[in-house]
Design an enzyme around this catalytic site. Sequence first.
Site, PDB file in Angstrom:
ATOM      1  N   CYS A 126       0.694  -1.179  -0.016  1.00  0.00           N
ATOM      2  CA  CYS A 126       0.133  -0.107  -0.216  1.00  0.00           C
ATOM      3  C   CYS A 126       0.944   1.258  -0.420  1.00  0.00           C
ATOM      4  CB  CYS A 126      -0.808  -0.026   1.063  1.00  0.00           C
ATOM      5  SG  CYS A 126      -2.160  -1.335   1.210  1.00  0.00           S
ATOM      6  N   ARG A 144       3.954  -0.375  -4.609  1.00  0.00           N
ATOM      7  CA  ARG A 144       3.658  -0.848  -3.294  1.00  0.00           C
ATOM      8  C   ARG A 144       2.520  -1.019  -3.598  1.00  0.00           C
ATOM      9  NH1 ARG A 144       6.823   2.065   0.964  1.00  0.00           N
ATOM     10  NH2 ARG A 144       5.867   0.539   2.299  1.00  0.00           N
ATOM     11  N   GLU A 155      17.524 -17.495  -8.538  1.00  0.00           N
ATOM     12  CA  GLU A 155      17.022 -16.056  -9.128  1.00  0.00           C
ATOM     13  C   GLU A 155      16.309 -16.050 -10.090  1.00  0.00           C
ATOM     14  OE1 GLU A 155      16.331 -13.355  -7.695  1.00  0.00           O
ATOM     15  OE2 GLU A 155      16.013 -12.050  -8.900  1.00  0.00           O
ATOM     16  N   LYS A 210      12.158 -14.698 -11.433  1.00  0.00           N
ATOM     17  CA  LYS A 210      12.090 -13.397 -12.476  1.00  0.00           C
ATOM     18  C   LYS A 210      11.001 -14.221 -13.692  1.00  0.00           C
ATOM     19  CE  LYS A 210      13.856 -10.759 -10.553  1.00  0.00           C
ATOM     20  NZ  LYS A 210      14.314 -10.582  -9.119  1.00  0.00           N
ATOM     21  N   GLU A 262       7.389 -14.952 -11.562  1.00  0.00           N
ATOM     22  CA  GLU A 262       6.916 -13.262 -11.122  1.00  0.00           C
ATOM     23  C   GLU A 262       6.714 -12.970 -12.036  1.00  0.00           C
ATOM     24  OE1 GLU A 262       8.718 -10.841  -8.252  1.00  0.00           O
ATOM     25  OE2 GLU A 262      10.570 -11.104  -9.742  1.00  0.00           O
ATOM     26  N   LYS A 267       5.319  -4.805  -4.347  1.00  0.00           N
ATOM     27  CA  LYS A 267       6.930  -4.194  -4.346  1.00  0.00           C
ATOM     28  C   LYS A 267       7.765  -4.476  -2.340  1.00  0.00           C
ATOM     29  CE  LYS A 267      11.199  -2.556  -5.373  1.00  0.00           C
ATOM     30  NZ  LYS A 267      12.156  -3.591  -6.173  1.00  0.00           N
TER      31      LYS A 267
HETATM   32  C1  AGP Z   1      11.738  -9.599  -6.275  1.00  0.00           C
HETATM   33  O1  AGP Z   1      11.767  -9.645  -7.528  1.00  0.00           O
HETATM   34  C2  AGP Z   1      10.631  -9.316  -5.396  1.00  0.00           C
HETATM   35  N1  AGP Z   1      10.924  -7.690  -5.782  1.00  0.00           N
HETATM   36  C3  AGP Z   1      11.121 -10.658  -4.095  1.00  0.00           C
HETATM   37  O2  AGP Z   1      11.055 -10.812  -4.474  1.00  0.00           O
HETATM   38  C4  AGP Z   1      11.608  -9.254  -3.416  1.00  0.00           C
HETATM   39  O3  AGP Z   1      13.326  -9.196  -3.137  1.00  0.00           O
HETATM   40  C5  AGP Z   1      11.591  -9.483  -1.518  1.00  0.00           C
HETATM   41  O4  AGP Z   1       9.991  -9.630  -1.276  1.00  0.00           O
HETATM   42  C6  AGP Z   1      12.489  -9.117  -0.267  1.00  0.00           C
HETATM   43  O5  AGP Z   1      12.102  -7.287  -0.850  1.00  0.00           O
HETATM   44  P1  AGP Z   1      12.786  -6.417  -0.072  1.00  0.00           P
HETATM   45  O6  AGP Z   1      14.585  -6.567  -0.416  1.00  0.00           O
HETATM   46  O7  AGP Z   1      12.297  -4.811   0.028  1.00  0.00           O
HETATM   47  O8  AGP Z   1      13.277  -7.300   1.470  1.00  0.00           O
END
Ligand code: AGP
Length: 637
Positions: free
Chosen positions: A2, A27, A506, A510, A513, A632
């Site tokens: 949010c 977000r 990784e 990618k 998602e 995010k």
């Molecule tokens: C991956 O592409 C995502 N954005 C997600 O896995 C992210 O890395 C994870 O939620 C951790 O976020 P942060 O680095 O803000 O803690």
Amino acid sequence: MCGIVGYAGARPALGVVINGLRRLEYRGYDSAGIAVVDGGLLMEKRAGKLASLEKALAERLAEASANPRPAAGNIASGSTGIGHTRWATHGGPTDRNAHPHRSADGRIAVIHNGIIENFAKLRSDLEGRGVTFLSDTDTECVAHLISAELANVDVESPESPVGARLGEAMRRVCLRLEGAFTLLAVDADAPGVVVGARRNSPLVVGRGRDENFLASDVSAFIEYTREATELGQDQVVTITDDGVTIMDFLGNPADGKEFHIDWDSNAAEKGGYDYFMLKEIAEQPRAIADTLLGRLTETGEVMLDEVRLSDQDLRDVDKIFVVACGTAYHSGLVAKYAIEHWTRIPCEVELASEFRYRDPVLDRSTLVVAISQSGETMDTLMALRHAKEQKARVLAICNTSGSTIPRESDAVLYTRGGPEIAVASTKAFLTQLVACYLVGLHLAQVRGIKYADEVGAVVAQLQEMSGKVDQVLDLMEPVRRLARELADAKSVLFIGRHVGYPVALEGALKLKELAYMHAEGFAAGELKHGPIALIDQGTPVVCVVPSPRGRGVLRDKIISNIQEVRARGARTVVIAEDGDEDVRSYADHLIAVPVTPTLLAPLVTTVPLQVLAAEIATARGHDVDQPRNLAKSVTVE
Ligand code: AGP
């Protein structure tokens, strides 16, 4: 999760808040809404992305100019407002569940990030008192509670009596809430005032000239001001055009921590790219260079940004845990190889969401490294707090100044990636890797395992990585073509060994998602213990091959693994070092990356996988920056 924006100043709030929401939409994007105070409370909210809200607002403004009603307030001109972009928790993503939520008397509008865990009890109490709820959210009860509490508040403040009352009502309500929350509220009877509160979820103040801002993160207001205040835990803040007042939940005056934002405001724009993700992939060489900038002292010591630990504390460390989520967790998996190799301290890597529930063995000689781009990921924050309760030391690797994780840590190393807007992490990952290497070198140096010249030699290799990532980016056209060929695949597997294993994980993350495809990463040696059964005629298998100049055994083993999958019909995509001719015969598609020391190789081998995922997602018609169901910054557990 949010995005939250609040504004009090002289400009029309609508434009400021919508601009802020645009920058915070990463977000959450299930629904969006805005409330402006102008002769009353004027609200608009819509399910769907911000564009739906903007369309509704445009229609409303067109209708208002066609049929002017002089007495009514105007959503376009009120200069106090709040706005929200949502990632749904309680209640589906519908118009009625979109924020803001209004009190039954129509006076108070509230927006919220987080989860109010005792909302069911609060709601049934309110319903028992005759309040009718208009949504399924946990948030709505806060609007009703603030409105009821205002009747009991009697606060005198020469500057802003009504604002002080709203702040006090918010404070009293917060004492009744359980869970994690950032809340913003406006009062129809208090134009010029926005009140905010935070517990566990993020909220920063932007301090402008004759205007002030509140937001989930600084990207919402960097085009207006670079001066910000980080709020502490359990604080209430009241902003007007010329004042920011902070108190804690007990009503004591409090201070936030002021800081200057050095992000370039253009960094939060797409800058000619179709998607933020493509721009962020392209920014990686610069992000690596910035993260390394000025890290060595004149005497060759690696510097952290904030250190509330002595060198002796670091010398006493006998065990390291890296805790993180998602992509940040994958950077931690790479860190393990470097940290153990350079420091000889045992290092375990753990998903933050699992860490505290298994009662890990921690004490004051344990170092917990918490990695987070946002600095707000709730699972990581809770793991950090658990570690601190057990007296462990915590070192944060983070991209976001003013966020909670670095504030609560004993030492911090900031990645200098700039704002990462696309939900899928790219430059955050590479800069986290760089930061992990630096942490490993710093520990090795403090403990007397590596001398300044040895550290300097690795830092010099790291400094070359920026140029090497640039070279990789220059050679991505064949990867784009390959992406179009693979767009219809049912499933894509990724295999690697040693530091290539986290790269495989990784690459698969990618693809999942962004492209919504079945994708899995495996330690290549593990394949024959089960997953090899997934391989069918034509199944794409992406193989991350280590340097032929590195550990020969490792490389021979993965070549055997590649042959095993080829023998079962796999279509192999091999990522290997430039000049590695031997692998050519095992590759249906060969992606060459520059010659690189083994431990640093993930900085180059990950990049083609980022491009592959973005291009497959585009070919499949998906929104690359805002994949479905994701947000995010994950600020709920
Ligand atoms: C991956 O592409 C995502 N954005 C997600 O896995 C992210 O890395 C994870 O939620 C951790 O976020 P942060 O680095 O803000 O803690």
